[in-house]
Motif scaffolding. Structure first.
Motif, PDB file in Angstrom:
ATOM      1  N   GLU A  32     -59.929  85.121  23.294  1.00  0.00           N
ATOM      2  CA  GLU A  32     -59.446  84.223  22.249  1.00  0.00           C
ATOM      3  C   GLU A  32     -59.569  82.764  22.673  1.00  0.00           C
ATOM      4  OE1 GLU A  32     -55.985  86.623  19.889  1.00  0.00           O
ATOM      5  OE2 GLU A  32     -55.552  86.092  21.979  1.00  0.00           O
ATOM      6  N   VAL A  33     -59.241  82.473  23.926  1.00  0.00           N
ATOM      7  CA  VAL A  33     -59.359  81.105  24.421  1.00  0.00           C
ATOM      8  C   VAL A  33     -60.814  80.666  24.451  1.00  0.00           C
ATOM      9  CG1 VAL A  33     -58.987  79.593  26.411  1.00  0.00           C
ATOM     10  CG2 VAL A  33     -57.232  81.264  25.780  1.00  0.00           C
ATOM     11  N   ASN A  34     -61.672  81.557  24.913  1.00  0.00           N
ATOM     12  CA  ASN A  34     -63.094  81.233  25.028  1.00  0.00           C
ATOM     13  C   ASN A  34     -63.727  80.952  23.666  1.00  0.00           C
ATOM     14  OD1 ASN A  34     -65.457  81.175  26.984  1.00  0.00           O
ATOM     15  ND2 ASN A  34     -66.240  82.625  25.478  1.00  0.00           N
ATOM     16  N   ALA A  35     -63.200  81.592  22.622  1.00  0.00           N
ATOM     17  CA  ALA A  35     -63.764  81.420  21.280  1.00  0.00           C
ATOM     18  C   ALA A  35     -63.411  80.072  20.654  1.00  0.00           C
ATOM     19  CB  ALA A  35     -63.288  82.552  20.374  1.00  0.00           C
ATOM     20  N   LEU A  36     -62.440  79.371  21.213  1.00  0.00           N
ATOM     21  CA  LEU A  36     -62.020  78.086  20.653  1.00  0.00           C
ATOM     22  C   LEU A  36     -62.934  76.975  21.163  1.00  0.00           C
ATOM     23  CD1 LEU A  36     -58.161  78.419  21.183  1.00  0.00           C
ATOM     24  CD2 LEU A  36     -59.406  78.710  19.035  1.00  0.00           C
ATOM     25  N   SER A  37     -63.497  76.201  20.245  1.00  0.00           N
ATOM     26  CA  SER A  37     -64.336  75.083  20.667  1.00  0.00           C
ATOM     27  C   SER A  37     -63.477  73.984  21.294  1.00  0.00           C
ATOM     28  CB  SER A  37     -65.113  74.522  19.471  1.00  0.00           C
ATOM     29  OG  SER A  37     -64.218  74.135  18.431  1.00  0.00           O
ATOM     30  N   ARG A  38     -62.280  73.821  20.775  1.00  0.00           N
ATOM     31  CA  ARG A  38     -61.308  72.872  21.341  1.00  0.00           C
ATOM     32  C   ARG A  38     -60.110  73.687  21.807  1.00  0.00           C
ATOM     33  NH1 ARG A  38     -57.260  69.279  18.785  1.00  0.00           N
ATOM     34  NH2 ARG A  38     -56.941  67.457  20.133  1.00  0.00           N
ATOM     35  N   LYS A  39     -59.816  73.604  23.065  1.00  0.00           N
ATOM     36  CA  LYS A  39     -58.774  74.465  23.642  1.00  0.00           C
ATOM     37  C   LYS A  39     -57.393  73.932  23.288  1.00  0.00           C
ATOM     38  CE  LYS A  39     -62.336  76.423  25.394  1.00  0.00           C
ATOM     39  NZ  LYS A  39     -62.996  77.491  24.628  1.00  0.00           N
ATOM     40  N   HIS A  40     -57.067  74.095  22.020  1.00  0.00           N
ATOM     41  CA  HIS A  40     -55.798  73.626  21.481  1.00  0.00           C
ATOM     42  C   HIS A  40     -55.058  74.854  20.947  1.00  0.00           C
ATOM     43  CE1 HIS A  40     -53.645  70.354  18.870  1.00  0.00           C
ATOM     44  NE2 HIS A  40     -52.815  71.215  19.422  1.00  0.00           N
ATOM     45  N   LEU A  41     -54.103  75.356  21.730  1.00  0.00           N
ATOM     46  CA  LEU A  41     -53.382  76.570  21.369  1.00  0.00           C
ATOM     47  C   LEU A  41     -52.099  76.193  20.640  1.00  0.00           C
ATOM     48  CD1 LEU A  41     -53.698  78.471  24.779  1.00  0.00           C
ATOM     49  CD2 LEU A  41     -55.389  78.256  22.950  1.00  0.00           C
ATOM     50  N   GLU A  42     -51.911  76.734  19.464  1.00  0.00           N
ATOM     51  CA  GLU A  42     -50.684  76.427  18.730  1.00  0.00           C
ATOM     52  C   GLU A  42     -50.200  77.651  17.968  1.00  0.00           C
ATOM     53  OE1 GLU A  42     -51.969  74.516  14.506  1.00  0.00           O
ATOM     54  OE2 GLU A  42     -52.107  73.163  16.233  1.00  0.00           O
ATOM     55  N   PHE A  43     -48.891  77.711  17.744  1.00  0.00           N
ATOM     56  CA  PHE A  43     -48.307  78.812  16.980  1.00  0.00           C
ATOM     57  C   PHE A  43     -46.987  78.370  16.370  1.00  0.00           C
ATOM     58  CE2 PHE A  43     -46.299  79.133  21.045  1.00  0.00           C
ATOM     59  CZ  PHE A  43     -45.072  79.736  20.851  1.00  0.00           C
ATOM     60  N   VAL A  44     -46.561  79.111  15.363  1.00  0.00           N
ATOM     61  CA  VAL A  44     -45.293  78.859  14.693  1.00  0.00           C
ATOM     62  C   VAL A  44     -44.257  79.824  15.254  1.00  0.00           C
ATOM     63  CG1 VAL A  44     -44.069  78.878  12.489  1.00  0.00           C
ATOM     64  CG2 VAL A  44     -46.452  78.090  12.602  1.00  0.00           C
ATOM     65  N   PRO A  45     -43.169  79.321  15.838  1.00  0.00           N
ATOM     66  CA  PRO A  45     -42.155  80.230  16.409  1.00  0.00           C
ATOM     67  C   PRO A  45     -41.533  81.120  15.338  1.00  0.00           C
ATOM     68  CG  PRO A  45     -41.830  77.969  17.167  1.00  0.00           C
ATOM     69  CD  PRO A  45     -42.833  77.911  16.064  1.00  0.00           C
ATOM     70  N   THR A  46     -41.230  82.344  15.708  1.00  0.00           N
ATOM     71  CA  THR A  46     -40.559  83.244  14.775  1.00  0.00           C
ATOM     72  C   THR A  46     -39.121  82.798  14.533  1.00  0.00           C
ATOM     73  OG1 THR A  46     -40.009  84.691  16.646  1.00  0.00           O
ATOM     74  CG2 THR A  46     -41.978  85.225  15.370  1.00  0.00           C
ATOM     75  N   ARG A  47     -38.503  82.213  15.552  1.00  0.00           N
ATOM     76  CA  ARG A  47     -37.181  81.603  15.386  1.00  0.00           C
ATOM     77  C   ARG A  47     -37.374  80.097  15.393  1.00  0.00           C
ATOM     78  NH1 ARG A  47     -32.082  81.751  19.702  1.00  0.00           N
ATOM     79  NH2 ARG A  47     -30.986  79.960  18.792  1.00  0.00           N
ATOM     80  N   GLN A  48     -36.922  79.441  14.352  1.00  0.00           N
ATOM     81  CA  GLN A  48     -37.196  78.016  14.217  1.00  0.00           C
ATOM     82  C   GLN A  48     -35.963  77.133  14.379  1.00  0.00           C
ATOM     83  OE1 GLN A  48     -39.403  77.312  10.593  1.00  0.00           O
ATOM     84  NE2 GLN A  48     -41.292  78.014  11.541  1.00  0.00           N
ATOM     85  N   LYS A  49     -34.782  77.661  14.150  1.00  0.00           N
ATOM     86  CA  LYS A  49     -33.569  76.852  14.227  1.00  0.00           C
ATOM     87  C   LYS A  49     -33.055  76.847  15.667  1.00  0.00           C
ATOM     88  CE  LYS A  49     -29.125  76.077  11.901  1.00  0.00           C
ATOM     89  NZ  LYS A  49     -28.167  76.597  10.898  1.00  0.00           N
ATOM     90  N   ALA A  50     -32.877  75.658  16.223  1.00  0.00           N
ATOM     91  CA  ALA A  50     -32.456  75.571  17.628  1.00  0.00           C
ATOM     92  C   ALA A  50     -31.779  74.236  17.895  1.00  0.00           C
ATOM     93  CB  ALA A  50     -33.658  75.732  18.547  1.00  0.00           C
ATOM     94  N   ARG A  51     -30.934  74.230  18.902  1.00  0.00           N
ATOM     95  CA  ARG A  51     -30.353  72.978  19.406  1.00  0.00           C
ATOM     96  C   ARG A  51     -31.159  72.456  20.586  1.00  0.00           C
ATOM     97  NH1 ARG A  51     -26.103  73.448  21.987  1.00  0.00           N
ATOM     98  NH2 ARG A  51     -26.004  75.713  22.153  1.00  0.00           N
ATOM     99  N   THR A  52     -31.574  73.365  21.475  1.00  0.00           N
ATOM    100  CA  THR A  52     -32.406  72.997  22.622  1.00  0.00           C
ATOM    101  C   THR A  52     -33.500  74.046  22.779  1.00  0.00           C
ATOM    102  OG1 THR A  52     -30.966  74.193  24.166  1.00  0.00           O
ATOM    103  CG2 THR A  52     -30.521  71.834  23.854  1.00  0.00           C
ATOM    104  N   LEU A  53     -34.572  73.648  23.446  1.00  0.00           N
ATOM    105  CA  LEU A  53     -35.721  74.531  23.618  1.00  0.00           C
ATOM    106  C   LEU A  53     -36.305  74.322  25.010  1.00  0.00           C
ATOM    107  CD1 LEU A  53     -37.597  76.501  21.904  1.00  0.00           C
ATOM    108  CD2 LEU A  53     -39.128  74.523  21.684  1.00  0.00           C
ATOM    109  N   LYS A  54     -36.701  75.423  25.641  1.00  0.00           N
ATOM    110  CA  LYS A  54     -37.404  75.366  26.919  1.00  0.00           C
ATOM    111  C   LYS A  54     -38.730  76.104  26.744  1.00  0.00           C
ATOM    112  CE  LYS A  54     -35.264  75.964  30.893  1.00  0.00           C
ATOM    113  NZ  LYS A  54     -34.617  76.618  32.077  1.00  0.00           N
TER     114      LYS A  54
END
Length: 259
Positions: free
Chosen positions: A192-214
């Motif tokens: 999957e990484v090799n198929a990307l012309s620009r190595k920009h990995l992004e995704f939408v979290p399944t849990r979106q509401k948060a006070r802090t994130l690590k």
């Protein structure tokens, strides 16, 4: 100098152009040329707490790196970590070694370490493997707060900008609200990484509401090493992390006993 900041073991002292490195009761310190004490080890205080004894400090003048061998017990070491401080970037890297190290040196410009068993290991700059074994690289942020203390935010997207050094699987894990474990992991295979012309990995979290994130980023052996060979084992080269979020406001409601 404050007693709390004074040097504990005399063996854990090294001098560089940046100043004098030493270990105090609170951790790894730097006495700068301006005679100011900086607690540079705060960023790796958890590692220092787990491996509290410094067996050796080595300054590499040509690379601006300072290597600290941290062990669990200086008298009978059974585990260790190599903490590497970059004096130019003022950043840390913590490495796991293939054996318990007790001392180190530069020989003909090459880093060597002495294991507790008496064996000497030599670093090979052209390879990132331990022999033929993959060494997992991990980058972990601190807790990221989006707004005022205890306010909520909607985390819409997490994006990782990287370069493909060599083929590897790449995983991004998320932990929420000062939790002790990671709740979600998104893994991209080497294909999957090799198929990307620009190595920009992004995704939408399944849990979106948060006070802090690590956020934690790790690499691993390619799922299909026959098609995507390991070669030197370098893995990805990370350039940046972006988090798209929207402040929601409204402090976290505390239980009656906490109010």
């Amino acid at each position: 100098m404050c007693i709390r900041d004074s040097c504990v073991p005399s063996r854990a002292i090294a001098t560089s152009d940046a100043g004098t490195f030493f270990v105090s009761e609170r951790g790894i310190e730097l006495l700068t040329r301006s005679m100011q004490v900086a607690w540079i080890g705060e960023a790796i205080e958890d590692t220092v707490a787990a491996y509290p004894d410094v067996a050796s400090i080595l300054v590499e003048p040509l690379t601006s790196l300072v290597r600290f061998i941290l062990v669990d017990d200086i008298d009978t070491p059974t585990a260790c970590r190599l903490a590497v401080y970059d004096t130019n970037n003022k950043s840390w890297e913590v490495r796991t070694l293939p054996a318990v190290a007790v001392d180190q040196c530069l020989h003909d410009g090459v880093w060597h370490f002495l294991a507790a068993t008496g064996q000497v290991y030599q670093e090979t700059a052209s390879s990132y493997l331990d022999g033929s074994t993959w060494r997992t690289g991990t980058v972990e942020t601190g807790w990221i707060k989006f707004s005022q203390m205890a306010d909520w935010a909607q985390v819409k997207k997490v994006a990782l900008l990287m370069e493909q050094g060599t083929h590897a699987n790449v995983a991004v894990s998320l932990a929420y609200d000062d939790g002790t474990s990671y709740d979600q992991t998104r893994t991209w295979t080497a294909a999957e990484v090799n198929a990307l012309s620009r190595k920009h990995l992004e995704f939408v979290p399944t849990r979106q509401k948060a006070r802090t994130l690590k956020v934690r980023v790790t690499d691993a052996t390619p799922s299909d090493p026959g098609t995507y060979p390991v070669t030197t084992g370098q893995g990805p080269v990370l350039y940046g992390l972006a988090i798209e979020f929207e402040p929601l406001g409204g402090a976290t409601r505390r239980p009656d006993g906490a109010r």
